[in-house]
Design a protein around this motif. Sequence first.
Motif, PDB file in Angstrom:
ATOM      1  N   MET A   8       0.329  11.815   0.448  1.00 60.53           N
ATOM      2  CA  MET A   8      -0.171  10.575   1.066  1.00 60.53           C
ATOM      3  C   MET A   8      -1.568  10.294   0.524  1.00 60.53           C
ATOM      4  O   MET A   8      -2.090  11.019  -0.311  1.00 60.53           O
ATOM      5  CB  MET A   8      -0.189  10.729   2.582  1.00 60.53           C
ATOM      6  N   GLN A   9      -2.166   9.239   1.037  1.00 64.88           N
ATOM      7  CA  GLN A   9      -3.527   8.888   0.625  1.00 64.88           C
ATOM      8  C   GLN A   9      -4.523   9.895   1.206  1.00 64.88           C
ATOM      9  O   GLN A   9      -4.299  10.501   2.251  1.00 64.88           O
ATOM     10  CB  GLN A   9      -3.864   7.483   1.110  1.00 64.88           C
ATOM     11  N   ILE A  10      -5.617  10.067   0.488  1.00 60.38           N
ATOM     12  CA  ILE A  10      -6.663  11.017   0.880  1.00 60.38           C
ATOM     13  C   ILE A  10      -7.480  10.457   2.043  1.00 60.38           C
ATOM     14  O   ILE A  10      -7.697   9.247   2.155  1.00 60.38           O
ATOM     15  CB  ILE A  10      -7.616  11.249  -0.319  1.00 60.38           C
ATOM     16  N   LYS A  63     -10.216  -1.942   9.428  1.00 55.16           N
ATOM     17  CA  LYS A  63      -9.539  -2.030   8.131  1.00 55.16           C
ATOM     18  C   LYS A  63     -10.145  -3.215   7.387  1.00 55.16           C
ATOM     19  O   LYS A  63      -9.996  -4.360   7.812  1.00 55.16           O
ATOM     20  CB  LYS A  63      -8.044  -2.245   8.384  1.00 55.16           C
ATOM     21  N   GLU A  64     -10.856  -2.912   6.293  1.00 55.90           N
ATOM     22  CA  GLU A  64     -11.573  -3.947   5.561  1.00 55.90           C
ATOM     23  C   GLU A  64     -11.459  -3.692   4.052  1.00 55.90           C
ATOM     24  O   GLU A  64     -10.943  -2.672   3.623  1.00 55.90           O
ATOM     25  CB  GLU A  64     -13.052  -3.964   5.973  1.00 55.90           C
ATOM     26  N   LEU A  95      -1.981   6.334   8.283  1.00 53.11           N
ATOM     27  CA  LEU A  95      -0.736   5.618   8.598  1.00 53.11           C
ATOM     28  C   LEU A  95      -0.894   4.098   8.647  1.00 53.11           C
ATOM     29  O   LEU A  95       0.016   3.383   8.211  1.00 53.11           O
ATOM     30  CB  LEU A  95      -0.121   6.163   9.894  1.00 53.11           C
ATOM     31  N   PRO A  96      -2.028   3.543   9.131  1.00 52.62           N
ATOM     32  CA  PRO A  96      -2.171   2.082   9.072  1.00 52.62           C
ATOM     33  C   PRO A  96      -2.242   1.525   7.650  1.00 52.62           C
ATOM     34  O   PRO A  96      -2.103   0.323   7.446  1.00 52.62           O
ATOM     35  CB  PRO A  96      -3.484   1.824   9.826  1.00 52.62           C
ATOM     36  N   ARG A  97      -2.436   2.387   6.644  1.00 54.68           N
ATOM     37  CA  ARG A  97      -2.464   1.930   5.249  1.00 54.68           C
ATOM     38  C   ARG A  97      -1.105   2.053   4.570  1.00 54.68           C
ATOM     39  O   ARG A  97      -0.927   1.563   3.452  1.00 54.68           O
ATOM     40  CB  ARG A  97      -3.497   2.742   4.453  1.00 54.68           C
ATOM     41  N   TRP A 133       1.022   1.602  -0.715  1.00 51.29           N
ATOM     42  CA  TRP A 133      -0.141   1.673   0.172  1.00 51.29           C
ATOM     43  C   TRP A 133      -0.946   0.385   0.140  1.00 51.29           C
ATOM     44  O   TRP A 133      -1.033  -0.282  -0.882  1.00 51.29           O
ATOM     45  CB  TRP A 133      -1.057   2.834  -0.265  1.00 51.29           C
ATOM     46  N   ASP A 134      -1.551   0.076   1.278  1.00 56.76           N
ATOM     47  CA  ASP A 134      -2.511  -1.019   1.386  1.00 56.76           C
ATOM     48  C   ASP A 134      -3.791  -0.596   0.666  1.00 56.76           C
ATOM     49  O   ASP A 134      -4.250   0.532   0.825  1.00 56.76           O
ATOM     50  CB  ASP A 134      -2.791  -1.262   2.881  1.00 56.76           C
ATOM     51  N   GLU A 135      -4.371  -1.497  -0.118  1.00 52.50           N
ATOM     52  CA  GLU A 135      -5.583  -1.158  -0.879  1.00 52.50           C
ATOM     53  C   GLU A 135      -6.837  -1.149   0.001  1.00 52.50           C
ATOM     54  O   GLU A 135      -7.886  -0.659  -0.408  1.00 52.50           O
ATOM     55  CB  GLU A 135      -5.781  -2.169  -2.025  1.00 52.50           C
ATOM     56  N   GLU A 136      -6.735  -1.707   1.198  1.00 48.02           N
ATOM     57  CA  GLU A 136      -7.921  -1.803   2.056  1.00 48.02           C
ATOM     58  C   GLU A 136      -8.354  -0.421   2.561  1.00 48.02           C
ATOM     59  O   GLU A 136      -7.586   0.532   2.550  1.00 48.02           O
ATOM     60  CB  GLU A 136      -7.656  -2.760   3.223  1.00 48.02           C
TER      61      GLU A 136
END
Length: 411
Positions: free
Chosen positions: A202-204, A376-377, A292-294, A316-319
Amino acid sequence: MNVLVIGKGGREHALVYAVSKSAKVDKIYAAPGNPGMAQLAECVDISDSDVEALVAFAKDKQIDLTIVGPEHTLSLGVVDEFQKEGLKIFGPSKDAAQVESSKDFAKKIMVKHGIPTAAYATFDNEEDAVAYVKEQGAPIVVKEDGLKAGKGVTVAQTLEEALDALHIAFSIPNNKVVIEECLCGFEFSLICFVCDDIVLPMQIAQDHKCAYDGDKGPNTGGMGVYSPVKKITPAIIDEAMETIMKPMAKAMMEEGHPFTGFLYGGLMLTDKGIKTIEFNARFGDPEAEVILPRLKSDFVEVIENIMNHKTVELTWDEEVTLGVVMASEGYPASSTKGAVIKGFEDVDSMIFHMGTKEIDGNLVTDGGRVLIVVSKEKTLEEAYKKAYDDVEKITCDKLFYRKDIGKKDMQ
């Protein structure tokens, strides 16, 4: 599908949130859940330690998939009991969960299979442990062997601190202690979906363990977190996967402890490469609340594919997400119950409940870590500003929070 999420904290709220976005899911249950989860799931009054009742509930409600949040539930053998009844559950067996429930177990496997980690020794008596610490000197790390809810670890800067930690540890009957060299560097969390030898990263995220600003104060279960982490490049992630995460999953299979579930690597980027601080047998908390929100992929579909030994491409969301934990004053030594929390109506950020309860229509504190506010920005700086603007709108005279989450990655 009917999905059951076991647990009651912020991690489980984030798991419920991810499940709720799946096109495959009709009904979500949370056992026991919390007031935040109640917005998305039906909360069931079953303790996350009552394995027998959880099995009976899953059978009665024809649960198609159960996802386990807490490490203590895994260490009780919930996965083994569900599987005996033919119920699908995502998490490691009691045997495999020892990767977290015994630090000595994890260290032995790492050393045997050449997985980079801090040099260590394990002791079951205070006298030998004290002699070893005096020989090694400070700084040094003292870890109690079993489950300690993210605590039970002392990064001792002085000999006196280390000896105090040993004295406390050995005041507990039959306790064991792992003493490690103190690693220096940049800490990060790499969590993977795992089923046997399939390891999907997953993302770091970077958690902030210490209670106070500037990484001061005692170790906690985590006071804030953000994702992604600019300093951890794709090349570093690849190295971590090839030298630590994949080898550990393979080692677990070779040692007769095949792992299914979320394998958490607590890693340190040192000047001698990446080293393992610890493994956990479940999703990190508070990492789940920002990772998880990404996730844009269907969370439930990913789990099903992994359990069927299919590799999938995650999107994945880039934000950037950044989460600030609001904890009870006195945490981690103590917690508060019953203090009223207000001000949610003006908050735009996501709020995941960690230790809350509803009494007479009021939301009140009910634990050490109480809430995490997640923004989330587009940039880390914007996410930092947004999260803290929203934290300030929440009022409760018994909560405190760090004011420097993510700051190290802005320099």
